[in-house]
Design a protein around this motif. Structure first.
Motif, PDB file in Angstrom:
ATOM      1  N   ASN A  54       0.835  -1.195   0.000  1.00 53.21           N
ATOM      2  CA  ASN A  54       0.000   0.000   0.000  1.00 53.21           C
ATOM      3  C   ASN A  54       0.873   1.250   0.000  1.00 53.21           C
ATOM      4  OD1 ASN A  54       0.728   0.646   2.762  1.00 53.21           O
ATOM      5  ND2 ASN A  54      -0.658  -0.991   3.384  1.00 53.21           N
ATOM      6  N   GLN A  55       0.217   2.406  -0.002  1.00 55.14           N
ATOM      7  CA  GLN A  55       0.960   3.662  -0.107  1.00 55.14           C
ATOM      8  C   GLN A  55       1.800   3.972   1.133  1.00 55.14           C
ATOM      9  OE1 GLN A  55      -1.994   6.611  -0.979  1.00 55.14           O
ATOM     10  NE2 GLN A  55      -2.463   6.994   1.170  1.00 55.14           N
ATOM     11  N   ASP A  56       1.577   3.287   2.246  1.00 52.11           N
ATOM     12  CA  ASP A  56       2.399   3.505   3.440  1.00 52.11           C
ATOM     13  C   ASP A  56       3.860   3.122   3.198  1.00 52.11           C
ATOM     14  OD1 ASP A  56       0.125   4.360   4.756  1.00 52.11           O
ATOM     15  OD2 ASP A  56      -0.188   2.468   5.811  1.00 52.11           O
ATOM     16  N   SER A  57       4.095   2.227   2.259  1.00 45.18           N
ATOM     17  CA  SER A  57       5.454   1.771   1.942  1.00 45.18           C
ATOM     18  C   SER A  57       6.096   2.584   0.825  1.00 45.18           C
ATOM     19  CB  SER A  57       5.424   0.308   1.516  1.00 45.18           C
ATOM     20  OG  SER A  57       4.902  -0.500   2.547  1.00 45.18           O
ATOM     21  N   LEU A  58       5.349   3.507   0.222  1.00 44.71           N
ATOM     22  CA  LEU A  58       5.784   4.169  -1.002  1.00 44.71           C
ATOM     23  C   LEU A  58       7.133   4.883  -0.881  1.00 44.71           C
ATOM     24  CD1 LEU A  58       5.314   4.884  -3.927  1.00 44.71           C
ATOM     25  CD2 LEU A  58       3.839   6.767  -3.173  1.00 44.71           C
ATOM     26  N   ILE A  59       7.309   5.728   0.105  1.00 37.91           N
ATOM     27  CA  ILE A  59       8.552   6.497   0.200  1.00 37.91           C
ATOM     28  C   ILE A  59       9.746   5.571   0.448  1.00 37.91           C
ATOM     29  CG2 ILE A  59       9.802   8.218   1.571  1.00 37.91           C
ATOM     30  CD1 ILE A  59       7.248   9.845   1.650  1.00 37.91           C
ATOM     31  N   GLU A  60       9.568   4.599   1.306  1.00 41.37           N
ATOM     32  CA  GLU A  60      10.645   3.640   1.571  1.00 41.37           C
ATOM     33  C   GLU A  60      11.031   2.892   0.286  1.00 41.37           C
ATOM     34  OE1 GLU A  60      11.605  -0.048   4.631  1.00 41.37           O
ATOM     35  OE2 GLU A  60       9.514   0.526   4.315  1.00 41.37           O
ATOM     36  N   LEU A 120      10.520   3.948  -2.828  1.00 35.48           N
ATOM     37  CA  LEU A 120      11.141   4.899  -3.758  1.00 35.48           C
ATOM     38  C   LEU A 120      12.616   5.123  -3.422  1.00 35.48           C
ATOM     39  CD1 LEU A 120       8.254   7.489  -4.166  1.00 35.48           C
ATOM     40  CD2 LEU A 120       9.139   5.946  -5.940  1.00 35.48           C
ATOM     41  N   HIS A 121      12.925   5.231  -2.140  1.00 36.98           N
ATOM     42  CA  HIS A 121      14.325   5.369  -1.718  1.00 36.98           C
ATOM     43  C   HIS A 121      15.143   4.165  -2.181  1.00 36.98           C
ATOM     44  CE1 HIS A 121      14.800   8.990   0.744  1.00 36.98           C
ATOM     45  NE2 HIS A 121      13.548   8.821   1.103  1.00 36.98           N
ATOM     46  N   LYS A 122      14.605   2.979  -1.958  1.00 37.81           N
ATOM     47  CA  LYS A 122      15.314   1.768  -2.358  1.00 37.81           C
ATOM     48  C   LYS A 122      15.476   1.717  -3.877  1.00 37.81           C
ATOM     49  CE  LYS A 122      17.249  -2.224  -1.563  1.00 37.81           C
ATOM     50  NZ  LYS A 122      18.521  -2.318  -0.835  1.00 37.81           N
ATOM     51  N   ALA A 123      14.428   2.062  -4.600  1.00 33.05           N
ATOM     52  CA  ALA A 123      14.488   2.037  -6.063  1.00 33.05           C
ATOM     53  C   ALA A 123      15.546   3.013  -6.581  1.00 33.05           C
ATOM     54  CB  ALA A 123      13.117   2.382  -6.648  1.00 33.05           C
ATOM     55  N   GLN A 124      15.618   4.192  -5.997  1.00 27.79           N
ATOM     56  CA  GLN A 124      16.620   5.153  -6.437  1.00 27.79           C
ATOM     57  C   GLN A 124      18.030   4.662  -6.094  1.00 27.79           C
ATOM     58  OE1 GLN A 124      15.772   9.329  -6.878  1.00 27.79           O
ATOM     59  NE2 GLN A 124      17.453   9.779  -5.488  1.00 27.79           N
ATOM     60  N   GLU A 125      18.157   3.978  -4.970  1.00 26.06           N
ATOM     61  CA  GLU A 125      19.452   3.387  -4.598  1.00 26.06           C
ATOM     62  C   GLU A 125      19.856   2.323  -5.631  1.00 26.06           C
ATOM     63  OE1 GLU A 125      20.630   0.078  -1.359  1.00 26.06           O
ATOM     64  OE2 GLU A 125      19.757   1.893  -0.491  1.00 26.06           O
ATOM     65  N   ILE A 126      18.900   1.533  -6.080  1.00 26.42           N
ATOM     66  CA  ILE A 126      19.172   0.451  -7.027  1.00 26.42           C
ATOM     67  C   ILE A 126      19.454   0.987  -8.436  1.00 26.42           C
ATOM     68  CG2 ILE A 126      18.152  -1.537  -8.223  1.00 26.42           C
ATOM     69  CD1 ILE A 126      16.576  -2.086  -5.579  1.00 26.42           C
ATOM     70  N   PHE A 127      18.585   1.866  -8.931  1.00 27.30           N
ATOM     71  CA  PHE A 127      18.667   2.325 -10.319  1.00 27.30           C
ATOM     72  C   PHE A 127      19.452   3.623 -10.498  1.00 27.30           C
ATOM     73  CE2 PHE A 127      14.852  -0.309 -10.181  1.00 27.30           C
ATOM     74  CZ  PHE A 127      15.024  -1.119 -11.292  1.00 27.30           C
ATOM     75  N   GLY A 128      19.572   4.407  -9.434  1.00 33.39           N
ATOM     76  CA  GLY A 128      20.252   5.698  -9.542  1.00 33.39           C
ATOM     77  C   GLY A 128      19.298   6.836  -9.853  1.00 33.39           C
ATOM     78  N   VAL A 131      -0.790   1.210  -5.979  1.00 35.35           N
ATOM     79  CA  VAL A 131      -0.911   2.662  -5.827  1.00 35.35           C
ATOM     80  C   VAL A 131      -0.950   3.255  -7.239  1.00 35.35           C
ATOM     81  CG1 VAL A 131       0.291   4.738  -5.009  1.00 35.35           C
ATOM     82  CG2 VAL A 131       0.341   2.663  -3.630  1.00 35.35           C
ATOM     83  N   PRO A 132      -1.861   4.195  -7.522  1.00 34.46           N
ATOM     84  CA  PRO A 132      -1.900   4.798  -8.861  1.00 34.46           C
ATOM     85  C   PRO A 132      -0.551   5.438  -9.230  1.00 34.46           C
ATOM     86  CG  PRO A 132      -3.804   5.477  -7.564  1.00 34.46           C
ATOM     87  CD  PRO A 132      -2.871   4.749  -6.636  1.00 34.46           C
ATOM     88  N   THR A 133      -0.154   5.262 -10.480  1.00 37.34           N
ATOM     89  CA  THR A 133       1.108   5.827 -10.948  1.00 37.34           C
ATOM     90  C   THR A 133       1.137   7.345 -10.736  1.00 37.34           C
ATOM     91  OG1 THR A 133       1.336   4.063 -12.576  1.00 37.34           O
ATOM     92  CG2 THR A 133       2.664   6.025 -12.933  1.00 37.34           C
ATOM     93  N   ALA A 134      -0.001   8.001 -10.869  1.00 36.37           N
ATOM     94  CA  ALA A 134      -0.054   9.457 -10.657  1.00 36.37           C
ATOM     95  C   ALA A 134       0.345   9.818  -9.227  1.00 36.37           C
ATOM     96  CB  ALA A 134      -1.457   9.992 -10.959  1.00 36.37           C
ATOM     97  N   LYS A 135      -0.029   9.002  -8.273  1.00 36.36           N
ATOM     98  CA  LYS A 135       0.358   9.234  -6.874  1.00 36.36           C
ATOM     99  C   LYS A 135       1.872   9.026  -6.708  1.00 36.36           C
ATOM    100  CE  LYS A 135      -0.510   8.708  -2.160  1.00 36.36           C
ATOM    101  NZ  LYS A 135      -0.627   9.969  -1.516  1.00 36.36           N
ATOM    102  N   VAL A 136       2.404   7.971  -7.330  1.00 40.02           N
ATOM    103  CA  VAL A 136       3.838   7.709  -7.276  1.00 40.02           C
ATOM    104  C   VAL A 136       4.588   8.912  -7.857  1.00 40.02           C
ATOM    105  CG1 VAL A 136       5.723   6.212  -8.064  1.00 40.02           C
ATOM    106  CG2 VAL A 136       3.508   5.202  -7.411  1.00 40.02           C
TER     107      VAL A 136
END
Length: 163
Positions: A28-34, A36-44, A60-65
């Protein structure tokens, strides 16, 4: 590039690593920021394909992401260099010469703040405050903090990263 995988490449193994991370969290969206941080760490960075993947996996809707990614200045949708040089321009750093330090990094690397070198090695960015005013002016490169940086030290700092 050598046989080594580029940090900003969108490989299936990186998506698998992100998926494994997501699967260990609530969907759910409660995990979103965590996530996103991990994804940016992985992909740059967080390109559309990665944002779509996260939205789908977290339900979670892509627009929210996208809204979260564009709201927080930490996140980026464009590739950054292997080494991100951040120069603090908060009041304490600015009055102690951070602007001159920034100009020296820009001159030395032949790019402006917000840009990445052609070889993908360095990105320069400006921050408003890193919370280390006693060390002003402050420069960070990835996770390493440099305090009391002078124009004369810029070459020495870059030399640590093979420049």
């Amino acid at each position: 590039m050598s046989h080594k995988t580029c940090r900003n490449e969108l490989t299936e193994s990186k998506f698998k690593e992100l998926e494994d991370f997501i699967n260990a969290r609530p969907k759910n969206q409660d995990s979103l920021i965590e996530v996103l941080h991990k994804a940016q760490e992985i992909f740059g960075y967080l390109p559309d394909r990665v944002q779509d993947f996260i939205g789908e996996k977290l339900h979670v809707p892509t627009a929210k992401v996208f809204g979260v990614v564009t709201f927080y200045s930490y996140f980026t949708t464009v590739p950054r260099g292997e080494y991100v040089i951040s120069i603090c321009m908060g009041t304490a750093c600015f009055v102690r010469g951070a602007e001159d330090v920034l100009k020296e990094f820009e001159n030395r690397l032949q790019i402006k703040a917000g840009q990445t070198t052609a070889n993908g090695k360095f990105t320069i960015e400006v921050l408003r405050c890193v919370g280390a005013c006693g060390l002003a002016p402050v420069v960070t490169i990835n996770e390493k903090v440099y305090g009391h940086v002078t124009v004369e030290q810029v070459d020495e700092v870059l030399a640590e990263y093979g420049e």
